[in-house]
Design an enzyme around this catalytic site. Structure first.
Site, PDB file in Angstrom:
ATOM      1  N   TYR A  70       0.839  -1.196   0.000  1.00 38.71           N
ATOM      2  CA  TYR A  70       0.000   0.000   0.000  1.00 38.71           C
ATOM      3  C   TYR A  70       0.878   1.251   0.000  1.00 38.71           C
ATOM      4  CZ  TYR A  70      -3.594  -3.341   1.574  1.00 38.71           C
ATOM      5  OH  TYR A  70      -4.443  -4.414   1.706  1.00 38.71           O
ATOM      6  N   HIS A 139       0.021 -12.217   1.587  1.00 37.05           N
ATOM      7  CA  HIS A 139      -1.005 -11.449   0.888  1.00 37.05           C
ATOM      8  C   HIS A 139      -1.600 -12.197  -0.303  1.00 37.05           C
ATOM      9  CE1 HIS A 139      -2.006  -6.933  -0.042  1.00 37.05           C
ATOM     10  NE2 HIS A 139      -3.080  -7.692  -0.053  1.00 37.05           N
ATOM     11  N   PRO A 219     -15.715  -5.342   2.323  1.00 30.01           N
ATOM     12  CA  PRO A 219     -17.081  -5.763   2.650  1.00 30.01           C
ATOM     13  C   PRO A 219     -18.144  -4.814   2.110  1.00 30.01           C
ATOM     14  CG  PRO A 219     -16.057  -4.724   4.553  1.00 30.01           C
ATOM     15  CD  PRO A 219     -14.980  -4.860   3.505  1.00 30.01           C
ATOM     16  N   GLY A 223     -16.979   0.350  -1.993  1.00 27.86           N
ATOM     17  CA  GLY A 223     -17.804   1.552  -1.961  1.00 27.86           C
ATOM     18  C   GLY A 223     -19.035   1.486  -2.841  1.00 27.86           C
TER      19      GLY A 223
END
Length: 348
Positions: A70, A139, A219, A223
């Protein structure tokens, strides 16, 4: 939990669960995904983002999730002052395995080999400013590297005190069982939402069987489930990576937007927001599948953080759950342009 009315805000701290079984640390039943602070979703105001982290602790959101990819480490560096100020109050999770090449901005390589794991953990420890990572995830899975090698190398980090618990992301049920036989796995992080349910093919059952905590990322469907945008290609900035995800643009976006009608209707009945309905659905997977579920929605604003946390106090009825059940099967478009690095690509 209450009856789910009037939940757009919330007072008091959220409920807690144990990460990875009865001997694991106590964490809030909802965590915080920090990815969007540093990259992928457009520009971030640093002061607002730091205020959002403070709001997380106020709400009892204590599982803080990041990764070395990130912002190419910038996210871990951003979190470092917060970690230093609240080290004993949070459970800190980060991830390794996705390798970036500055010369090729779009390139994503996967590394699971022992040498890379040891290199990666040292970098994360340095950037986070801590001696120990509470939860260290692989990951993504490189099928060319035996799981015994990768998890064995991660287990060495536990023995050395650099890592407390191990996690995996985007693995199948069979892979989770194989890894757990090498060293206990505390958490499995994969995408799980009203729009994305492929983990239910095998991973969820394996996690329930082994006592592994399931940590759903995205989840809120990045968006889309909140109604924040209808077509990524038209509504979002050019540096927003959702413009490249098949289900959020063009005809797919139009078809998928129509699937949100029952979400909005249920939200209205509860005096809640669509985001809260989506989060409540994920949270109730715990009862449906018999495992601990700790979703990690991400946000950069205090008001959204409080809204998300309040969703943990909302309970959907059986009739409402039934109305939401068909949605995932009707979604148009894949989660990513390239699904080869997800667990579904390796399902039998």
């Amino acid at each position: 939990m209450n009856d789910g009315t009037g939940t757009t805000g919330g007072t008091g701290k959220i409920d807690t669960v144990r990460l990875g079984g009865p001997d694991g640390p106590e964490i809030g039943v909802q965590g915080f995904g920090a990815m969007g602070i540093s990259e992928f979703y457009g520009a971030t105001d640093e002061a607002t983002a730091r205020d959002t982290l403070d709001a997380a602790l106020e709400q009892g959101v204590t599982l803080i999730d990041t990764a070395d990819i990130y912002g190419s480490g910038a996210n871990e560096e951003f979190l470092a002052p917060f970690v230093a100020a609240h080290r004993d109050e949070i459970v800190l999770a980060t991830k390794f395995a996705i390798e970036r090449d500055p010369a090729r901005p779009q390139h994503r390589g996967i590394r699971n080999d022992r040498a890379y794991i040891r290199q990666a953990v040292e970098g994360s420890l340095r950037r986070l400013g801590t001696d120990t990572i509470d939860l260290y995830y692989m990951h993504r899975r490189d099928p060319a590297v035996p799981l015994a090698e990768s998890v064995g190398a991660m287990a060495e980090l536990v023995a050395e005190g650099k890592v407390r618990r191990l996690g995996l992301s985007e693995v199948t049920g069979a892979e989770l069982r194989e890894a757990h036989a090498v060293h206990p796995i505390a958490a499995l992080q994969s995408e799980w939402s009203l729009f994305s349910r492929d983990v239910e093919r095998s991973a969820v059952a394996a996690a329930a069987e082994l006592g592994v905590t399931f940590v759903p990322y995205s989840p809120l469907g990045r968006g889309f489930l909140t109604g924040a945008f209808a077509d990524a290609g038209k509504d979002l900035s050019k540096d927003d990576f959702r413009r490249h995800q098949p289900r959020f643009t063009g005809d797919n976006a139009a078809r998928n937007a129509a699937l949100l009608d029952p979400v909005r209707k249920i939200a209205a009945a509860h005096g809640a927001t669509p985001a809260q309905i989506a989060l409540a659905w994920v949270q109730q997977r715990s009862a449906v599948h018999g495992l601990t579920v700790v979703p990690i929605p991400g946000t950069r604003r205090r008001a959204r953080l409080e809204e998300n946390a309040a969703a943990t106090r909302l309970t959907l009825t059986d009739a409402e759950l039934a109305a939401l059940e068909p949605i995932a099967g009707l979604v148009a478009g894949d989660r990513y342009p390239d699904m080869s690095f997800t667990s579904v690509s390796r399902e039998g």
